[in-house]
Scaffold this active site. Structure first.
Site, PDB file in Angstrom:
ATOM      1  NE  ARG A  79     -29.960  -8.059  23.736  1.00 24.14           N
ATOM      2  CZ  ARG A  79     -30.333  -7.985  25.004  1.00 24.14           C
ATOM      3  NH1 ARG A  79     -29.540  -8.373  25.985  1.00 24.14           N
ATOM      4  NH2 ARG A  79     -31.539  -7.538  25.306  1.00 24.14           N
ATOM      5  CG  HIS A  97     -31.185  -3.097  28.924  1.00 28.60           C
ATOM      6  ND1 HIS A  97     -30.703  -4.250  28.354  1.00 28.60           N
ATOM      7  CD2 HIS A  97     -31.258  -3.355  30.252  1.00 28.60           C
ATOM      8  CE1 HIS A  97     -30.478  -5.156  29.292  1.00 28.60           C
ATOM      9  NE2 HIS A  97     -30.809  -4.637  30.459  1.00 28.60           N
ATOM     10  CD  GLU A 133     -34.441  -9.139  31.086  1.00 27.18           C
ATOM     11  OE1 GLU A 133     -34.541  -8.493  32.136  1.00 27.18           O
ATOM     12  OE2 GLU A 133     -33.609 -10.036  30.927  1.00 27.18           O
ATOM     13  CG  ASN A 160     -32.895 -11.579  27.830  1.00 30.94           C
ATOM     14  OD1 ASN A 160     -32.454 -11.856  26.714  1.00 30.94           O
ATOM     15  ND2 ASN A 160     -32.880 -10.362  28.325  1.00 30.94           N
ATOM     16  CE1 TYR A 212     -29.051 -14.007  33.319  1.00 26.79           C
ATOM     17  CE2 TYR A 212     -31.066 -13.135  32.369  1.00 26.79           C
ATOM     18  CZ  TYR A 212     -29.690 -13.109  32.492  1.00 26.79           C
ATOM     19  OH  TYR A 212     -28.948 -12.193  31.793  1.00 26.79           O
ATOM     20  CD  GLU A 272     -29.936  -9.838  29.305  1.00 28.34           C
ATOM     21  OE1 GLU A 272     -30.083 -10.239  30.478  1.00 28.34           O
ATOM     22  OE2 GLU A 272     -30.245  -8.696  28.931  1.00 28.34           O
ATOM     23  CD1 TRP A 313     -25.842 -10.418  32.635  1.00 29.59           C
ATOM     24  CD2 TRP A 313     -26.375  -9.186  30.839  1.00 29.59           C
ATOM     25  NE1 TRP A 313     -25.908  -9.116  33.031  1.00 29.59           N
ATOM     26  CE2 TRP A 313     -26.229  -8.338  31.949  1.00 29.59           C
ATOM     27  CE3 TRP A 313     -26.703  -8.640  29.597  1.00 29.59           C
ATOM     28  CZ2 TRP A 313     -26.402  -6.951  31.860  1.00 29.59           C
ATOM     29  CZ3 TRP A 313     -26.878  -7.268  29.518  1.00 29.59           C
ATOM     30  CH2 TRP A 313     -26.726  -6.446  30.645  1.00 29.59           C
TER      31      TRP A 313
HETATM   32  O1  IFM Z   1     -28.313  -7.462  34.482  1.00 23.95           O
HETATM   33  C1  IFM Z   1     -29.546  -7.913  34.022  1.00 23.95           C
HETATM   34  C2  IFM Z   1     -29.871  -7.336  32.673  1.00 23.95           C
HETATM   35  O2  IFM Z   1     -29.841  -5.943  32.687  1.00 23.95           O
HETATM   36  C3  IFM Z   1     -31.244  -7.768  32.245  1.00 23.95           C
HETATM   37  N1  IFM Z   1     -31.381  -9.195  32.335  1.00 23.95           N
HETATM   38  C4  IFM Z   1     -30.978  -9.846  33.543  1.00 23.95           C
HETATM   39  C5  IFM Z   1     -29.567  -9.427  33.918  1.00 23.95           C
HETATM   40  C6  IFM Z   1     -29.148 -10.105  35.219  1.00 23.95           C
HETATM   41  O3  IFM Z   1     -29.978  -9.726  36.240  1.00 23.95           O
END
Ligand code: IFM
Length: 469
Positions: free
Chosen positions: A92, A136, A181, A308, A310, A376, A423
């Site tokens: 990706r 992006h 995002e 995505n 986190y 991600e 990621w």
């Molecule tokens: O590095 C970023 C990415 O560009 C978008 N999502 C979160 C990642 C980590 O912060």
């Protein structure tokens, strides 16, 4: 929405050695153009908002810029070999709009298109499927000068760009993601201003969010007209929990969930903005930028949703007046974010694999059925390249293992999860943090550009081949 006091970790009893993924499950890694490519002045590329922002003193930690980054523009053949070593099925990556249309409109820059064409061919030669993200975050600077995402015209320009590049690559690229995002583009870019273009105008952030969504919808239409096969979008989602069950804390969580998650999910998947969000925002934003027909355009059917993930947000109702400073939380600046004191990554993000499970099952339950991909997930840690040439990043391996297992639990409950992109492939330019945060499965020495597969990368190569833990 569960208050954190009630949330129990359902993952603890899971036997990780039993975790298997379905046949054909997509295993990939992800990067983004400005974070890895470098070569910002080469072959006719125009400036993006990130070039301008990174070259503005004080914006990026250490004064770093993406001028060279990982030099992926020149080193992509080596990077494709690394991907082959990792055994991934998909890569990706994003296209730099200003490499393709330096002015953000009009004629395509042939050299820029050629670069992506070579990259796509190189991937296919190694049996790796290209998975393209059209945007992006690197908006051509001339479009920001003309108003940026708060201006409606940017959405129209985006759809034109999408159609034009699909015309050149669509014969070889099956999967097209419009935006990555949009929350970050809108709120980090136009509300708190910690990302490019660095504007701090709360109402403009809501207009930007709408025009990003509209650009997505118009691009989906344009791509479909060209016969695009798989079209989707990637959103970053976080569970938002109240710190206690008090009505005030629950209301704070509802507000932040609206501004973080539902502001995108509901227009995309239900064709409307949430009523409660509109009511929350009424004192600060009128929605007169939303025209008849926009929401139907935005609500175009999708072939997949990229998620995505986190971390999780835990919030409480404000206990003191909001500080007069720009934040991401337009109209809810008083809400306080609570740290739980659990282990965190080098980004300061609390590690919460259950949040991934909750996010996937929530999307499936409330907005499905719809094929999902984790587009991600990953972690920055303070990696060290040892004298023997190894990076012993056990913390990253463990982080990924627990998140893979959480994804598998969602699968086992019927969520149509089709794939998982880590990621990131490479350490890279982590936006406002410059090169100080390393997310890669591959370590990059920024002086020499030497690549070193980290221990987590070796482990990931076993996962992709075994299709399980
Ligand atoms: O590095 C970023 C990415 O560009 C978008 N999502 C979160 C990642 C980590 O912060």
């Amino acid at each position: 929405m569960t208050s954190v006091n009630q949330s129990a970790s359902t993952a603890t009893s899971q036997d990780l050695s039993q975790v298997r993924f379905p046949e054909g499950f997509v295993w990939g890694t992800a990067t983004a153009s400005y974070q890895v490519e470098g070569a910002v002045h080469e072959d006719g590329r125009g400036p993006s908002i990130w070039d301008t922002f990174a070259h503005t003193p004080g914006r990026i930690l250490g004064g770093d810029t993406g001028d060279i980054a990982d030099d992926h523009y020149h080193r992509y053949p080596e990077d494709i070999s690394l991907m082959a070593d990792l055994g991934i099925t998909h890569y990706r990556f994003s296209l730099a709009w200003p490499r393709i249309q330096p002015e953000g409109r009009g004629q395509l820059n042939a050299a820029g298109v050629d670069f992506y064409s070579r990259l796509v061919d190189g991937l296919l030669e190694r049996g790796i499927q290209p998975w393209v993200t059209l945007y992006h975050w690197d908006l051509p600077q001339p479009l920001e000068d003309a108003g940026g995402w708060p201006a409606r015209d940017t959405a129209e320009r985006f759809a034109e760009y999408a159609a034009a590049i699909h015309d050149r690559l669509g014969d070889r690229v099956p999967d097209w993601t419009t935006l990555n995002e949009p929350w970050c583009s809108a709120f980090l870019g136009y509300a708190s201003g910690v990302h490019a273009p660095g504007r701090t105008e709360g109402p403009a952030a809501l207009r930007a969010a709408h025009h990003l969504l509209l650009g997505h919808g118009l691009a989906v239409r344009a791509l479909r007209e060209q016969g695009a096969r798989d079209v989707g979008i990637t959103v970053n989602l976080y569970p938002v929990d109240p710190v206690t069950d008090s009505p005030a804390d629950r209301d704070a969580a509802r507000r932040i969930d609206g501004l973080m998650n539902r502001v995108f999910l509901e227009p995309l998947l239900r064709g409307s903005y949430p009523d409660d969000l509109l009511a929350d925002l009424a004192p600060v934003v009128d929605f007169d930028h939303v025209r008849d027909g926009d929401l139907a355009t935005i609500n175009a059917p999708l072939d997949f949703l990229g998620v995505n993930y986190y971390t999780r947000h835990v919030v409480r109702a404000g206990t003191r007046p909001a500080e007069p400073r720009p934040t991401n939380w337009v109209g809810s600046e008083d809400v306080e974010f609570v740290r739980r004191g659990i282990p965190q990554t080098a980004m300061g993000w609390e590690i919460d694999p259950d949040g991934l499970y909750e996010t996937l099952t929530r999307v499936w339950r409330e907005y499905g059925p719809l094929p999902l991909y984790v587009t991600e997930n990953g972690a920055a840690f303070d990696d060290r390249l040892d004298a023997d040439g190894r990076v012993r990043d056990e913390d990253r391996r463990s982080y990924l293992e627990r998140h893979f297992a959480a994804a598998q639990r969602a699968l086992a409950e019927g969520v149509d999860l089709r794939g998982y992109f880590v990621w990131s492939l490479l350490d890279n330019f982590e936006w406002a943090f410059g090169y100080s945060r390393r997310f890669g499965l591959v370590h990059v020495d920024y002086e020499t550009q030497a690549r070193t597969l980290k221990d987590s990368g070796r482990w990931f190569a076993e996962i992709t081949r075994a299709n399980g833990l």
